[in-house]
Write a protein that holds these residues in place. Structure first.
Motif, PDB file in Angstrom:
ATOM      1  N   TYR A  43       0.806  -1.217   0.000  1.00 51.53           N
ATOM      2  CA  TYR A  43       0.000   0.000   0.000  1.00 51.53           C
ATOM      3  C   TYR A  43       0.843   1.273   0.000  1.00 51.53           C
ATOM      4  O   TYR A  43       0.353   2.363   0.275  1.00 51.53           O
ATOM      5  N   GLY A  44       2.135   1.144  -0.297  1.00 47.62           N
ATOM      6  CA  GLY A  44       2.986   2.303  -0.525  1.00 47.62           C
ATOM      7  C   GLY A  44       3.637   2.897   0.697  1.00 47.62           C
ATOM      8  O   GLY A  44       4.158   4.023   0.644  1.00 47.62           O
ATOM      9  N   ALA A  45       3.644   2.178   1.800  1.00 49.67           N
ATOM     10  CA  ALA A  45       4.270   2.677   3.026  1.00 49.67           C
ATOM     11  C   ALA A  45       5.717   2.212   3.114  1.00 49.67           C
ATOM     12  O   ALA A  45       6.085   1.168   2.570  1.00 49.67           O
ATOM     13  N   SER A  46       6.536   2.990   3.786  1.00 50.39           N
ATOM     14  CA  SER A  46       7.875   2.528   4.151  1.00 50.39           C
ATOM     15  C   SER A  46       7.751   1.760   5.461  1.00 50.39           C
ATOM     16  O   SER A  46       6.878   2.040   6.286  1.00 50.39           O
ATOM     17  N   VAL A  47       8.640   0.793   5.672  1.00 50.81           N
ATOM     18  CA  VAL A  47       8.526  -0.076   6.853  1.00 50.81           C
ATOM     19  C   VAL A  47       9.865  -0.124   7.579  1.00 50.81           C
ATOM     20  O   VAL A  47      10.917  -0.313   6.956  1.00 50.81           O
ATOM     21  N   THR A  48       9.811   0.035   8.901  1.00 49.98           N
ATOM     22  CA  THR A  48      10.981  -0.121   9.755  1.00 49.98           C
ATOM     23  C   THR A  48      10.628  -1.075  10.891  1.00 49.98           C
ATOM     24  O   THR A  48       9.552  -0.953  11.492  1.00 49.98           O
ATOM     25  N   ILE A  49      11.524  -2.015  11.174  1.00 50.59           N
ATOM     26  CA  ILE A  49      11.345  -2.945  12.285  1.00 50.59           C
ATOM     27  C   ILE A  49      12.529  -2.789  13.228  1.00 50.59           C
ATOM     28  O   ILE A  49      13.685  -2.854  12.789  1.00 50.59           O
ATOM     29  N   ASP A  50      12.248  -2.541  14.500  1.00 48.64           N
ATOM     30  CA  ASP A  50      13.353  -2.365  15.448  1.00 48.64           C
ATOM     31  C   ASP A  50      13.795  -3.703  16.036  1.00 48.64           C
ATOM     32  O   ASP A  50      13.229  -4.757  15.724  1.00 48.64           O
TER      33      ASP A  50
END
Length: 437
Positions: free
Chosen positions: A42-49
């Motif tokens: 859906y066009g989002a950037s994703v970050t996982i800590d």
């Protein structure tokens, strides 16, 4: 509700998809991967800590939606499996908890990422086993306002919540031999009579605690000459227990008088070894359980004996307490430890988080005005459940928080159910907030 009606309401359709993905606390990797892929689609950037929290961003975020990935999975089966069905306007699950806490939020957050820009969504990990994700979060959140989507009453906008603690208790029992003229019986709680429930939002309902109920039985039988063989009970630390089992040795001529509507009884194989359990039973029945203090706003201090496990001659008990006032909560911890210590228990606080104090803001007022359009009964209030807002507020002091959600009943139990109409209202309210923020 027909299949066409289900398919026409997209959040429910997405929630049913989530039900097919294992996501019990501590085992959420598959669902997190699914969320990541949807967010990217859906066009989002994703970050996982490093803790496992996931942040999805679109545009320049004005608001952050937040929910937790894990659920309290209570089931009659060992393996994960949710079978949702609809009855009388409620979504339920066959033979397990439903996971509407917090799957309903996750479904709406995913669709919000699809339909809105200038948004970020925070998916935290392992909320139900000590708010682990929130405590260890390292993500950079841009929004100045955050909507926690973990409340469970469509008539409420939550502005503060209880803090909580886990107390791990242990006692060692003296072994004794069972006389030869004794028999051993197993007494277990009737699962149809002990309904369980959330140890925070349902603690005021006087729901029977299976562990303590069977301890009262044990106390009477021990007073009559019975000898403890084994004791266990409970499912999750934050659930009011539905199951408990007592094995006790009684004289062969003893006539057992017990309420068979509450307890099931059967004879078991003779075992020579048993335990002196007076301190165990009397200690558990001496600590305060359920509602301890309340005021006009509702419950402000409570405690729940959630789990009891016996391993040979050692018994482990897990008590979860909650408090909307920090001082009274910490005082109750001390009182409970002193009482248990007088009976020979060793205890240790293994988790502690402070309450989320009320904060008034223009953001709260705006959400209230939007909410009133869809639900004239909505009120701003505090709750006695634990939400991640308090911990996240400490991490992000410049963000304003509030919490909303659909109506969910008996979460963390086999009786969990979600009101479908409230789910529709929640989605409509959320969309209007995102359009007008």
């Amino acid at each position: 509700m027909s299949k066409i009606e289900i398919d026409s309401f997209e959040p429910l359709k997405v929630f049913l998809e989530i039900c097919n993905i294992p996501h019990a606390s501590g085992e959420c990797e598959s669902l997190r991967e699914w969320i990541k892929n949807k967010a990217l689609e859906y066009g989002a950037s994703v970050t996982i800590d490093s803790a496992g929290n996931l942040l999805a961003k679109k545009g320049k975020p004005k608001v952050c939606l937040q929910g937790h990935i894990d659920m309290v999975y209570v089931s009659e089966s060992e393996s994960f499996g949710i079978e949702p069905y609809i009855k009388d306007g409620f979504l339920k699950a066959k033979h397990s908890s439903l996971g509407a806490d917090n799957g309903a939020a996750l479904a709406c957050m995913i669709l919000a990422l699809r339909d809105f820009d200038n948004l970020e969504c925070l998916f935290t990990i392992d909320e139900e086993i000590g708010m682990i994700g929130a405590k260890n979060i390292t993500l950079d959140i841009e929004s100045k306002v955050m909507i926690n989507c973990d409340s469970e009453d469509i008539d409420e906008i939550v502005c503060s919540c209880a803090g909580g603690y886990d107390l791990e208790c242990k006692i060692k029992l003296e072994q004794i031999e069972i006389p030869s003229d004794y028999k051993i019986v197993e007494i277990s709680t009737n699962k149809d009579r002990f309904i369980g429930g959330h140890s925070g939002i349902e603690i005021h309902k006087d729901i029977q605690n299976a562990i303590l109920s069977i301890c009262y039985v044990a106390q009477k039988l021990i007073d009559d000459g019975g000898i403890l063989v084994g004791l266990s009970g409970g499912e999750k630390r934050n659930s009011i227990p539905t199951n408990a089992t007592l094995e006790i040795a009684l004289r062969n001529d003893y006539i057992l008088d017990i309420d068979t509507s509450l307890f099931e009884v059967k004879n078991v194989e003779f075992n020579n070894m048993a335990f002196v359990a007076n301190n165990l039973i009397n200690g558990l029945l001496s600590v305060k359980n359920g509602v301890i203090d309340s005021d006009d706003s509702g419950v402000i201090l409570s405690s729940n004996v959630g789990i009891l496990r016996q391993i040979d001659d050692e018994v482990y008990v897990y008590i979860m307490g909650r408090g909307n006032k920090e001082n009274s909560m910490k005082e109750n911890i001390q009182n409970t430890q002193e009482i248990l210590g007088s009976f020979g228990f060793a205890s240790n606080v293994v988790d502690l988080y402070n309450p989320w104090e009320r904060e008034d803001s223009e953001f709260l007022n705006h959400v209230y005005r939007v909410f009133k359009i869809h639900n004239n009964k909505v009120k701003i209030k505090s709750i006695h459940a634990g939400l991640e807002c308090g911990i996240l507020k400490e991490k992000y002091p410049n963000i304003s928080f509030l919490s909303i959600g659909p109506s969910i009943f008996h979460p963390h139990s086999l009786g969990e159910k979600m009101d479908i109409e409230s789910f529709r209202k929640f989605w409509a309210v959320l969309c209007d907030i995102l359009k007008t923020i």
